[in-house]
Each structure stands twice: as C-alpha cells, then as structure tokens.
Write a protein that holds these residues in place. Structure first.
Motif, PDB file in Angstrom:
ATOM      1  N   LEU A  89       0.826  -1.211   0.000  1.00 17.54           N
ATOM      2  CA  LEU A  89       0.000   0.000   0.000  1.00 17.54           C
ATOM      3  C   LEU A  89       0.859   1.260   0.000  1.00 17.54           C
ATOM      4  N   MET A  90       2.054   1.156   0.579  1.00 15.98           N
ATOM      5  CA  MET A  90       2.955   2.303   0.656  1.00 15.98           C
ATOM      6  C   MET A  90       4.388   1.799   0.778  1.00 15.98           C
ATOM      7  N   GLU A  91       5.323   2.745   0.739  1.00 18.09           N
ATOM      8  CA  GLU A  91       6.746   2.421   0.832  1.00 18.09           C
ATOM      9  C   GLU A  91       7.341   3.096   2.062  1.00 18.09           C
ATOM     10  N   ILE A  92       8.070   2.329   2.856  1.00 22.47           N
ATOM     11  CA  ILE A  92       8.749   2.862   4.046  1.00 22.47           C
ATOM     12  C   ILE A  92      10.252   2.717   3.811  1.00 22.47           C
ATOM     13  N   GLU A  93      10.950   3.837   3.823  1.00 29.72           N
ATOM     14  CA  GLU A  93      12.374   3.823   3.482  1.00 29.72           C
ATOM     15  C   GLU A  93      13.179   2.972   4.456  1.00 29.72           C
ATOM     16  N   GLN A  94      12.886   3.072   5.744  1.00 33.61           N
ATOM     17  CA  GLN A  94      13.510   2.185   6.729  1.00 33.61           C
ATOM     18  C   GLN A  94      12.548   2.006   7.895  1.00 33.61           C
ATOM     19  N   GLY A  95      12.272   0.757   8.191  1.00 32.05           N
ATOM     20  CA  GLY A  95      11.320   0.482   9.256  1.00 32.05           C
ATOM     21  C   GLY A  95      11.462  -0.939   9.771  1.00 32.05           C
ATOM     22  N   ALA A  96      10.442  -1.387  10.467  1.00 29.51           N
ATOM     23  CA  ALA A  96      10.480  -2.716  11.095  1.00 29.51           C
ATOM     24  C   ALA A  96       9.090  -3.334  11.072  1.00 29.51           C
ATOM     25  N   ILE A  97       9.077  -4.653  11.128  1.00 30.43           N
ATOM     26  CA  ILE A  97       7.830  -5.410  11.199  1.00 30.43           C
ATOM     27  C   ILE A  97       7.883  -6.296  12.437  1.00 30.43           C
ATOM     28  N   MET A  99       0.466  -5.273   7.065  1.00 32.84           N
ATOM     29  CA  MET A  99      -0.251  -4.351   7.940  1.00 32.84           C
ATOM     30  C   MET A  99      -0.668  -5.092   9.196  1.00 32.84           C
ATOM     31  N   PRO A 100      -0.911  -4.378  10.294  1.00 29.26           N
ATOM     32  CA  PRO A 100      -1.303  -5.048  11.535  1.00 29.26           C
ATOM     33  C   PRO A 100      -2.531  -5.930  11.325  1.00 29.26           C
ATOM     34  N   GLY A 101      -2.438  -7.164  11.818  1.00 28.83           N
ATOM     35  CA  GLY A 101      -3.541  -8.107  11.714  1.00 28.83           C
ATOM     36  C   GLY A 101      -3.447  -9.058  10.541  1.00 28.83           C
TER      37      GLY A 101
END
Length: 393
Positions: free
Chosen positions: A15-23, A361-363
């Motif tokens: 749905l979107m792009e996150i340059e740097q993140g975590a899951i 995404m959450p869930g």
C-alpha cells in the motif's frame, strides 16, 4: 509464542513504501509495521528475536493466480504429491500463495483432478493453495493455444455444477470465452458461487466483452495472449479490456509473451491496481533433470525462454517465476512499488483476501519476502514461519 522483529529494512507494504522500518510478528500474524523512529520509541522487549536487515527489502509474499507447474511438478494429473511439490518449491521464488491451474481434459479426469487438488489444501509445507484456477473447458477453439481442442466444450451449467461439487468450494477462478452461447447464464451462476470469471482463450468481439462484463466477467487471462487482437475497425476483447478500467488483467511479464513496450503502454493506460503479474509457468520450469513434459506432451525450452511443443514447435507456455517478473517490470521502468503491488496486493484484492494477504499491515498474516537490493529472494515466510532461506542452499 515466537516474537520476531524484522528491523532496519526498506519495506514495500503493498500500500505504501517505508524507506527504513520494522515489522513485528507474533506467531503467524503481523502485530505492527513501524517507521524506524517509531520503533526506537517502542523499544521492543527482549522477548523479540530482533533480526537486522539493513540494506535489504521486505515485501508481502507474492501470489501467483495462474500457474500450471514448476520444478517437475504440475497440475495435469491432479496428484497430491505434485501440488505439494509445487508448494515446497514456490517459496524459492517468493510465492506464498498460488492457484494451481488446470488444463481441460476428459470429464472424468478433469473432475478427478479438481477433487484431488482441492483435497491437498491444509497439507502444504510451503506456499499455500488459495484456490483452483480452471483454464477452460468453456473456451474458444479458435484461440485454444496448446489446449487440446477435443476437450473444449460448449457451455454446460450442469457440468459446471459437477466441477463445483468436486472442488468443495475451492474453485477461485475460471477462464472462459465470453462469446460462447449460454455464457451469461453460466457467468451469473458462478458469480453467486464466488467464482471469478476471467476472459481468455477467446474470440470475443468488443460487444461480446461488454456483454460479458455486464454479466460479471471482470478479469482477463494472460492479457493479449490467446485472444482476439486489437484492430482499428475491430477493437475486440483487447480493446474492451484496455478501455474499461474496472476490468483487471493478468500479464505474463517474461519479456516474450508480451513485448516490454506493450507492457509500458498497458501501465500507462490501465490503473496499476488492475494489473496482476502471473507466470503461467509449466511443469518443467526450473526442472533439473529428466525429460520435459507439459500437459502430457513433450516440450523443449526455446531460445526465447518459453516452452515449445516438440511435435510442432507451438508455444506451450512460460518458464517464468514471479520474482523474475517483478524484476523485469522494474528493469522496464515500472516503479518498484508498483511492480510489487502487481504481484501482491493486486492479486489479493482480486481474490478478496487483501485484508489478510498480499499486504503488510497489523492483523495480516505474516506472509512476506526478504529481498536483496536487486529484488532477489533471500528468505520467505509463510504465516510467520521461514519456509525458504537462500543460505540453506
């Protein structure tokens, strides 16, 4: 309960792009998707297994809605071992969900194959079977490709009911020719059963396609291939699909089935959300030894990278993998985010599973890929479990 934090990666959520993140993952579900700054504030407790993925990419797991086989395993005989073999191999190529696609055969064999493949659901050890894709038998003999004409049939609602009974609610997609007599009756019935009808192997005129849309045929099989072409006085089904943004379409992005320039044209004219990458790959795709057979006929891998029948040289199908299709799209100038969507959330949306599959995404289920900067598959998770890791090779 296993808790995983996939940290410091570039994330394409679908749905979107996150340059740097975590899951954050707990058991089989995604608990949260975080920007790096948010993760620092959250500071996951020591119960999380933190995996540093700096320089790597995370995407949702790929979903292949049109695949006949891979690695010497295929759908032709409806054997559970074949489907389970496909399940084990597909995560190497980033696929976490797939629709085993059946060729038409004689009625008894076709029903046997539908029943047997349906019975494998729940026993997979890798990619999960989302549902079956029946590529016929209600298709046109004028555009049958390598489908055997003797197994193609007139529309028969009573026969369709037999297919549905054998499938036990697991038929997801069916390729049909909209121009066939009594197709409207079939389309309306399948719509009520939750089956997606897809126009393919068809000689439908523009008008036929518009009538098919009105009856619920809202998708198209390997767009441009095995269908009435676009002409300036005869737009045909290709013209109808191009001009109607509500229609979605499969594309085999191997560089041969559809020319890259046409792919660029399609992306320019069609909403990205309506384009779905598929492989249409055959049993001998990445097969390591032995004779090459597809749909019970001997084939060879031609110079163009597609399989051809030994008997007459006719194109039998693709040797593509879905990760390679994504890389091709990027190479041809499509944005990485859009290319990922075409292999993840778009097919999930078609199958009406996009609240839990094809997105990060959450869930949602933790179906995801860890990729290199070159979009090569390094590791694949299905429902929170690593089912393929390149380092294990």
């Amino acid at each position: 309960m296993r808790k995983i934090c996939l940290n410091k990666a570039k994330i394409f959520t679908g749905l979107m792009e996150i340059e740097q993140g975590a899951i954050l993952i707990e058991d089989n579900r995604i608990i949260d998707v975080l920007f790096e700054t948010r993760l620092k504030k959250l500071n996951p407790d020591s119960s999380y297994d933190v995996i540093d993925l700096e320089g790597k990419i995370i995407t949702p797991g790929f979903i292949d809605t049109h695949i006949h086989g891979i690695g010497g395993f295929g759908t032709e005989h409806g054997e559970p071992d074949d489907i389970l073999g496909m399940s084990r191999i597909l995560p190497r190529y980033g696929v976490t969900r797939f629709c085993p696609t059946l060729y038409p055969s004689d009625e008894e064999s076709f029903i046997y194959n539908i029943r047997n493949i349906s019975d494998t659901i729940g026993y997979e050890q890798g990619a999960l079977v989302q549902g079956l894709h029946l590529e016929g038998p209600f298709i046109s003999k004028l555009h049958c490709g390598v489908q055997l004409p003797e197994y193609l049939k007139d529309v028969d609602l009573s026969l369709m009911k037999k297919f549905i009974k054998a499938g036990k609610g697991n038929i997801s997609i069916m390729t049909v020719a909209p121009e066939l007599k009594n197709m409207r009756e079939l389309a309306i019935y399948c719509l009520k059963q939750g089956i997606i009808l897809s126009a393919g192997h068809t000689d439908a005129t523009y008008e036929n396609m518009m009538e098919g849309m009105q009856a619920g045929i809202m998708h198209s099989t390997h767009f441009f291939n095995a269908m009435r072409p676009l002409k300036h006085r005869d737009p045909g089904c290709v013209g109808a699909i191009l001009l109607n943004n509500s229609l979605s379409c499969e594309v085999i992005a191997d560089g041969f089935h559809v020319h890259p320039a046409i792919i660029k044209f399609l992306v320019k004219e069609k909403p990205v959300e309506r384009i779905i990458l598929v492989t249409d790959s055959l049993r001998p795709t990445h097969q390591t030894d032995g004779p090459l057979y597809a749909n019970n006929e001997e084939v060879f891998l031609g110079e163009t990278g597609v399989f051809q029948r030994v008997s007459d040289g006719v194109i039998a199908g693709s040797s593509a993998t879905l990760d390679a299709c994504v890389r091709n799209m990027i190479k041809w100038g499509i944005s990485p985010s859009d290319a990922v969507k075409m292999a993840t959330v778009n097919p999930a949306r078609l199958l009406k599973i996009d609240s839990e599959r094809g997105v990060l995404m959450p869930g949602a289920f933790a179906d995801l890929n860890i990729l290199s900067e070159k979009f090569e598959v390094l590791e694949t998770y299905v429902e929170g479990k690593s089912v393929y890791s390149k380092k294990e090779k």
